[in-house]
Motif scaffolding. Structure first.
Motif, PDB file in Angstrom:
ATOM      1  N   GLN A  63      36.830  -3.766  46.326  1.00  0.00           N
ATOM      2  CA  GLN A  63      38.034  -4.463  45.889  1.00  0.00           C
ATOM      3  C   GLN A  63      38.850  -3.585  44.945  1.00  0.00           C
ATOM      4  OE1 GLN A  63      37.528  -8.565  44.809  1.00  0.00           O
ATOM      5  NE2 GLN A  63      39.332  -8.552  43.528  1.00  0.00           N
ATOM      6  N   GLU A  66      39.504   0.097  47.438  1.00  0.00           N
ATOM      7  CA  GLU A  66      40.197   0.036  48.729  1.00  0.00           C
ATOM      8  C   GLU A  66      41.278  -1.040  48.770  1.00  0.00           C
ATOM      9  OE1 GLU A  66      39.648   2.409  50.824  1.00  0.00           O
ATOM     10  OE2 GLU A  66      38.015   3.211  49.616  1.00  0.00           O
ATOM     11  N   CYS A  67      41.068  -2.123  47.996  1.00  0.00           N
ATOM     12  CA  CYS A  67      42.149  -3.120  47.932  1.00  0.00           C
ATOM     13  C   CYS A  67      43.072  -2.829  46.769  1.00  0.00           C
ATOM     14  CB  CYS A  67      41.579  -4.523  47.808  1.00  0.00           C
ATOM     15  SG  CYS A  67      40.581  -5.005  49.182  1.00  0.00           S
ATOM     16  N   TYR A  68      42.795  -1.771  46.040  1.00  0.00           N
ATOM     17  CA  TYR A  68      43.659  -1.297  44.946  1.00  0.00           C
ATOM     18  C   TYR A  68      43.822  -2.326  43.830  1.00  0.00           C
ATOM     19  CZ  TYR A  68      44.959   1.562  48.969  1.00  0.00           C
ATOM     20  OH  TYR A  68      44.920   2.334  50.076  1.00  0.00           O
ATOM     21  N   ASP A  69      42.756  -2.992  43.480  1.00  0.00           N
ATOM     22  CA  ASP A  69      42.830  -3.990  42.412  1.00  0.00           C
ATOM     23  C   ASP A  69      42.545  -3.322  41.071  1.00  0.00           C
ATOM     24  OD1 ASP A  69      42.954  -6.191  40.927  1.00  0.00           O
ATOM     25  OD2 ASP A  69      41.211  -7.190  41.776  1.00  0.00           O
ATOM     26  N   GLU A  70      43.596  -2.874  40.429  1.00  0.00           N
ATOM     27  CA  GLU A  70      43.432  -2.074  39.215  1.00  0.00           C
ATOM     28  C   GLU A  70      42.860  -2.873  38.054  1.00  0.00           C
ATOM     29  OE1 GLU A  70      47.055   0.065  38.693  1.00  0.00           O
ATOM     30  OE2 GLU A  70      46.240   1.186  37.013  1.00  0.00           O
ATOM     31  N   ALA A  71      43.011  -4.176  38.129  1.00  0.00           N
ATOM     32  CA  ALA A  71      42.552  -5.014  37.021  1.00  0.00           C
ATOM     33  C   ALA A  71      41.055  -4.896  36.795  1.00  0.00           C
ATOM     34  CB  ALA A  71      42.921  -6.467  37.304  1.00  0.00           C
ATOM     35  N   LYS A  73      39.235  -2.342  36.476  1.00  0.00           N
ATOM     36  CA  LYS A  73      38.786  -1.035  36.009  1.00  0.00           C
ATOM     37  C   LYS A  73      37.851  -1.093  34.795  1.00  0.00           C
ATOM     38  CE  LYS A  73      42.771   0.509  33.233  1.00  0.00           C
ATOM     39  NZ  LYS A  73      43.309  -0.633  32.630  1.00  0.00           N
ATOM     40  N   GLU A 104      47.775   8.758  46.079  1.00  0.00           N
ATOM     41  CA  GLU A 104      49.185   8.371  46.121  1.00  0.00           C
ATOM     42  C   GLU A 104      49.339   6.935  46.591  1.00  0.00           C
ATOM     43  OE1 GLU A 104      51.437  11.160  48.410  1.00  0.00           O
ATOM     44  OE2 GLU A 104      51.136  12.663  46.837  1.00  0.00           O
ATOM     45  N   GLU A 105      48.510   6.582  47.572  1.00  0.00           N
ATOM     46  CA  GLU A 105      48.584   5.219  48.083  1.00  0.00           C
ATOM     47  C   GLU A 105      48.171   4.211  47.013  1.00  0.00           C
ATOM     48  OE1 GLU A 105      47.376   5.557  52.432  1.00  0.00           O
ATOM     49  OE2 GLU A 105      46.486   3.676  51.784  1.00  0.00           O
ATOM     50  N   ARG A 106      47.105   4.561  46.285  1.00  0.00           N
ATOM     51  CA  ARG A 106      46.609   3.672  45.243  1.00  0.00           C
ATOM     52  C   ARG A 106      47.576   3.574  44.083  1.00  0.00           C
ATOM     53  NH1 ARG A 106      41.262   6.446  45.179  1.00  0.00           N
ATOM     54  NH2 ARG A 106      40.035   5.343  46.709  1.00  0.00           N
ATOM     55  N   GLY A 107      48.155   4.712  43.726  1.00  0.00           N
ATOM     56  CA  GLY A 107      48.985   4.716  42.523  1.00  0.00           C
ATOM     57  C   GLY A 107      48.184   4.992  41.272  1.00  0.00           C
ATOM     58  N   PHE A 108      46.869   5.119  41.408  1.00  0.00           N
ATOM     59  CA  PHE A 108      46.032   5.482  40.261  1.00  0.00           C
ATOM     60  C   PHE A 108      44.803   6.202  40.778  1.00  0.00           C
ATOM     61  CE2 PHE A 108      44.634   1.388  41.756  1.00  0.00           C
ATOM     62  CZ  PHE A 108      43.270   1.407  41.636  1.00  0.00           C
TER      63      PHE A 108
END
Lengths: 197, 382
Positions: A63, A66-71, A73, A104-108
């Motif tokens: 999550q 791959e789902c880019y859930d930065e929260a 971290k 780049e896709e993730r942004g982080f």
């Protein structure tokens, strides 16, 4: 506040919350992350892993990654942050690089997101020769990928390599062989270890 | 603020990441940025794909319902309420065919992976010229075709794409009570939706009533024979298993034994395999498909199963025993579906269903009530 993973309201907190601060997972999810502290050698580098890479940990990490859930971290290091800070004081941190396209896709950068909380100084100058993805490859193919890393930077005293999942150890080996001539001491930390089912 | 994909407006679920604000309510379907403009999937539909062929003729009642669906769907959503085994799939074939003829995009979404596979083969027989695409977890490479069959979880890949969406089994997990998923499904469609289900409750009606809809009922199976109503035995927990063994001894037909948990499924299999000709199936089991297939071929007399076999599968000439020993696992719709496995043979629509329950529950009586109501309406016709 609600649990970041299962979205249930957090009603109880653990005693450890007094030491570690507020947990963003509920007790049930936190206990779902099965702790297994292991130390072993890869070539002659000491590696430490902390969690079992089971289905729960996998879905949590997916999550985030791959789902880019930065929260999510802050969730991973919640229990082991102080230990890492103490044990690896004086070390400089080196993230196992991931592909540019993915970042780049993730942004982080997912590893930086997890480990930047430790407040350690970062090692720069490690790069991938080819942009290869490890997932879905077998052991042999992975082992061929170990010569994929290249380091051009200064001499460093002590380096801590960090990664999220330890499977065959080939990426660690690759980074290790690239960085070894430039350092005195190298150790590695992985969040979780995949065990053979 | 409002998430473009799941229509969430609750601010607690918005998180500011390094790329911008995104919605965490539907995060498991990959991140959607709030400012993002979602694009609809663009592909061409082959108009010649619309020819269809059913291998049996619809009864008059079925035809009437099918026509009504066909007329209504252009203007409003349809809630298609049919008993198990009434042929929900066949009822919408005509509508699908008409939409395909106009070159419009059609999708058939259902909750389970196995049923998607099953439907894929069924639709391939019905629409012989069409390119049918099945989408489910682990099989997602091809996204465009004439007719798309997918699991409800895959609908997030399409945004405002379909002119007709058939949403099957809205009463079941995972759609039941899952607002996010239902909103994603609604957002994948720019035309109208057919909700089809075997049990209707108020929650569902409320959910669907946000838009204009018409309810169409078909409460008879094509054979016009009454539906089997389950017999219920209330027993203390320790007596359930002895009674089960006695019932199994008496049983002459093949039989599905439904249990409420995977663990129980495994243990019961380990014990019973010593005395009976039995196999088992639950969702995580690796040899599940093989076991189900061997039961279908008639190699085993019994299969112990969790709710994986609850809906969407057809075995001929079987009986059903349901063990309801954990509170709150089987609800009304799943009980109706499980008893609906019985009597699906057109020539021999008989069989028996037995519920062994350790507690009184509203769901069991609601299940019996709804089946009895269907039978009552049938008796009025005669």
């Amino acid at each position: 506040m609600n649990c970041l993973y299962c979205d249930e309201e957090i009603k109880k907190i653990r005693f450890a919350a007094l030491l570690n601060g507020e947990d963003k997972l509920c007790i049930k999810c936190r206990e779902g992350m099965i702790k297994r502290h292991e130390k072993f050698l890869v070539e002659d580098m000491e590696v430490e892993t902390f969690y079992d890479y089971d289905s729960f940990f996998r879905s949590l990490l997916l999550q985030y990654k791959e789902c880019y859930d930065e929260a999510l971290k802050d969730v991973f290091l919640y229990e082991i942050k102080d230990y890492l800070k103490f044990r690896y004081r004086g070390y400089r941190i080196l993230y196992v690089p991931s592909t540019k396209r993915k970042n780049e896709e993730r942004g982080f950068e997912h590893l930086r997101g997890i480990f930047s909380d430790l407040g350690m100084e970062e090692v720069k100058g490690l790069a991938m020769k080819n942009e290869l993805v490890q997932e879905g490859r077998n052991r042999k193919e992975r082992e061929e990928m170990t010569i994929n890393y290249i380091y051009n930077g200064n001499m460093i005293d002590k380096v801590l390599i960090v990664d999220d999942v330890f499977t065959t150890g080939s990426s660690l080996k690759g980074v290790y062989s690239a960085i070894k001539p430039f350092t005195k001491r190298v150790k590695a930390v992985c969040l979780s270890k995949k065990t053979l089912a | 603020m409002r998430c473009p994909r799941c229509n969430n407006t609750d601010e607690r679920y918005f998180y500011k990441g390094s790329k911008g604000i995104y919605c965490r309510k539907c995060i498991r379907f990959k991140r959607t940025m709030l400012m993002e403009e979602l694009e609809s999937e663009d592909y061409e539909v082959n108009k010649e794909a619309s020819e269809f062929e059913l291998n049996f003729r619809l009864t008059e009642k079925q035809k009437e319902v099918s026509n009504r669906v066909n007329e209504t769907i252009d203007n409003r959503n349809v809630l298609l309420h049919c008993v198990c085994g009434a042929g929900k799939t066949e009822l919408v074939v005509e509508t699908i065919s008409r939409y395909l003829k106009d070159g419009k995009k059609v999708c058939y979404a259902i909750s389970r992976k196995e049923v998607v596979k099953d439907l894929f083969y069924r639709f391939r027989k019905i629409f012989k010229d069409a390119k049918i695409v099945a989408l489910y977890g682990g099989h997602v490479k091809e996204k465009s075709g004439d007719l798309i069959i997918c699991t409800t979880h895959q609908l997030y890949r399409y945004y405002k794409t379909f002119d007709l969406l058939v949403l099957d089994e809205v009463d079941a997990f995972p759609l039941k009570g899952n607002e996010t998923l239902l909103n994603i499904a609604k957002n994948s469609c720019k035309g109208h939706i057919i909700y089809s289900t075997a049990t209707v409750d108020d929650l569902l009606r409320k959910e669907i009533a946000k838009e204009d809809y018409e309810e169409i009922e078909l409460l008879f199976r094509p054979g016009m024979k009454p539906i089997i109503v389950p017999d219920v035995y209330y027993l203390p927990k320790f007596l359930i298993y002895p009674v089960l063994v006695v019932l199994m001894k008496k049983e002459k037909n093949r039989c599905i034994i439904f249990v409420p948990s995977k663990k129980m499924c495994r243990y019961l299999y380990l014990v019973l395999k010593n005395f009976f000709d039995v196999t088992y199936a639950y969702s995580d089991l690796e040899e599940r498909d093989g076991n189900i297939e061997s039961f279908r071929r008639g190699e085993h007399q019994y299969i112990i199963s969790t709710s994986v076999l609850e809906r969407g599968v057809t075995f001929l000439d079987i009986d059903v025993i349901i063990i309801d020993s954990i509170k709150g696992v089987f609800d009304e719709s799943s009980l109706v579906q499980m008893t609906g496995r019985v009597g699906r043979n057109f020539k021999n629509p008989y069989g028996k269903a037995i519920i062994l329950s350790s507690h009184f529950s509203k769901d069991i009586s609601a299940c019996r009530k709804s089946l009895e109501r269907a039978n009552y309406e049938l008796s009025l016709l005669r």
